[in-house]
Write a protein that holds these residues in place. Structure first.
Motif, short mmCIF file in Angstrom:
data_model
loop_
_atom_site.label_atom_id
_atom_site.label_comp_id
_atom_site.label_asym_id
_atom_site.label_seq_id
_atom_site.Cartn_x
_atom_site.Cartn_y
_atom_site.Cartn_z
N THR A 190 0.86 -1.17 0.00
CA THR A 190 0.00 0.00 0.00
C THR A 190 0.90 1.22 0.00
O THR A 190 2.11 1.13 0.15
N ASP A 191 0.30 2.40 -0.17
CA ASP A 191 1.09 3.62 -0.13
C ASP A 191 1.81 3.77 1.20
O ASP A 191 2.90 4.30 1.29
N ARG A 192 1.16 3.30 2.27
CA ARG A 192 1.79 3.41 3.58
C ARG A 192 2.96 2.44 3.73
O ARG A 192 4.00 2.79 4.25
N GLN A 193 2.80 1.20 3.28
CA GLN A 193 3.80 0.17 3.58
C GLN A 193 5.13 0.39 2.86
O GLN A 193 6.20 0.27 3.45
N ARG A 194 5.09 0.63 1.55
CA ARG A 194 6.27 0.85 0.72
C ARG A 194 7.21 -0.36 0.66
O ARG A 194 8.42 -0.21 0.49
N TRP A 195 6.68 -1.56 0.81
CA TRP A 195 7.44 -2.79 0.59
C TRP A 195 6.79 -3.56 -0.55
O TRP A 195 5.55 -3.64 -0.62
N ASP B 74 16.30 -3.79 5.50
CA ASP B 74 16.41 -5.23 5.26
C ASP B 74 15.07 -5.95 5.24
O ASP B 74 14.82 -6.81 4.40
N ALA B 75 14.17 -5.59 6.18
CA ALA B 75 12.88 -6.27 6.28
C ALA B 75 11.90 -5.37 7.03
O ALA B 75 12.32 -4.51 7.81
N GLN C 220 6.97 1.21 8.73
CA GLN C 220 7.62 -0.08 8.98
C GLN C 220 8.98 -0.21 8.29
O GLN C 220 9.61 -1.25 8.37
N VAL C 221 9.41 0.87 7.64
CA VAL C 221 10.73 0.87 7.00
C VAL C 221 11.72 1.55 7.94
O VAL C 221 11.63 2.75 8.18
N TRP C 222 12.62 0.77 8.49
CA TRP C 222 13.66 1.27 9.40
C TRP C 222 15.01 1.09 8.72
O TRP C 222 15.28 0.03 8.13
N PHE C 223 15.84 2.12 8.79
CA PHE C 223 17.15 2.09 8.13
C PHE C 223 18.23 1.74 9.15
O PHE C 223 18.50 2.53 10.06
N ASP D 3 5.46 14.72 11.32
CA ASP D 3 5.12 15.33 10.04
C ASP D 3 6.33 15.55 9.14
O ASP D 3 6.20 15.98 7.99
N ARG D 4 7.54 15.24 9.64
CA ARG D 4 8.75 15.39 8.82
C ARG D 4 9.34 14.03 8.41
O ARG D 4 10.31 14.00 7.65
N TRP D 5 8.79 12.95 8.93
CA TRP D 5 9.34 11.63 8.62
C TRP D 5 9.32 11.33 7.13
O TRP D 5 10.28 10.78 6.58
N ASN D 6 8.23 11.65 6.45
CA ASN D 6 8.14 11.34 5.03
C ASN D 6 9.29 11.95 4.25
O ASN D 6 9.83 11.35 3.31
N GLU D 7 9.68 13.15 4.64
CA GLU D 7 10.81 13.84 3.99
C GLU D 7 12.11 13.06 4.18
O GLU D 7 12.89 12.90 3.23
N VAL D 8 12.33 12.59 5.41
CA VAL D 8 13.54 11.81 5.70
C VAL D 8 13.52 10.50 4.92
O VAL D 8 14.50 10.12 4.27
N TYR D 9 12.38 9.81 4.96
CA TYR D 9 12.26 8.54 4.26
C TYR D 9 12.52 8.70 2.77
O TYR D 9 13.30 7.94 2.17
#
Length: 228
Positions: free
Chosen positions: A3-8, A138-139, A165-168, A199-205
């Motif tokens: 989904t747009d949220r998941q990005r996997w 990674d996952a 759910q995407v952690w770097f 509200d700034r996370w999307n920018e970092v991601y």
């Protein structure tokens, strides 16, 4: 499928039929299309599936596979220590946390509030000053860690939080591989670089996921410079 949220991107391994998840901009090499499925090799990244053949339904190829590669221009996230203080996290049901604050800048942009540690007593410590490297994801991480941040941001008018759910993973200077510290969204930090400003996370991601450090086979996305 993501989904747009998941990005996997969810695909299946040829050798076992089990599902796997690939982060955005993972390099793949298309092998063939057969019986309604597209088969491709995972060609880079940090996952355990690099070199394996996986497949997805043909109907998803145009939607989820792209010929646009990530940028190979070296990128640096800069983090600077700020004060340490106790604060109430409204996103965590008004939980009071002892935060080591910091500011993060993406390619010299405006400061973004982060927390470098919230739990004390010896088990967790703020990330040390130095030049570290940020690895490709990674996952997927457990959605129960971040669902309430997504809900809080939507409820309070901050907008949609994507890719929670995407952690770097962070590779600390002088070590190799995942240090179990991450760049991720949230208000609670266990020695990570935790993007407190939801509200700034999307920018970092979006910055991190769309870059790869040159000559690293897609294993690293950016440098991380931490100062006091």
């Amino acid at each position: 499928m993501p989904t747009d949220r998941q990005r996997w991107l969810h695909a299946k391994r040829v050798n076992t039929g089990r599902p796997i998840a690939l982060c955005e901009y993972t390099k793949v090499v298309l092998i063939k299309s057969s019986e309604g499925h597209a088969f491709f090799t995972v060609a880079d990244g940090t996952s355990d599936y690099v070199g394996e053949t996986v497949f997805i339904s043909d109907q998803f190829v145009d939607r989820f596979l792209s010929k646009t590669p990530p940028s190979m221009l070296p990128t640096t996230l800069s983090v600077k220590y700020a004060t340490r203080s106790r604060a109430i996290s409204a996103a965590r049901s008004n939980e009071v946390l002892d935060q080591q604050w910091g500011t993060l800048r993406v390619s010299g942009g405006n400061a973004i509030s982060v927390t470098l540690n919230s739990l004390w007593g010896g088990q967790y410590t703020p990330i040390p000053p130095g030049v570290h490297r940020i690895m490709a994801p990674d996952a997927p991480h457990d959605a129960s860690y971040t669902n309430f941040y997504v809900d809080f941001a939507a409820r309070t008018g901050m907008g949609e939080v994507i890719a929670d759910q995407v952690w770097f993973p962070i590779e600390l200077a002088g070590s190799e591989g995942n240090s179990t510290r991450y760049v991720h969204v949230g208000n609670l930090s266990e020695g990570c670089v935790t993007v407190y400003a939801l509200d700034r996370w999307n920018e970092v991601y979006n910055c991190l996921i769309s870059h790869r450090l040159p000559d690293t086979q897609g294993r690293y996305v950016a440098n991380l410079e931490v100062t006091k």
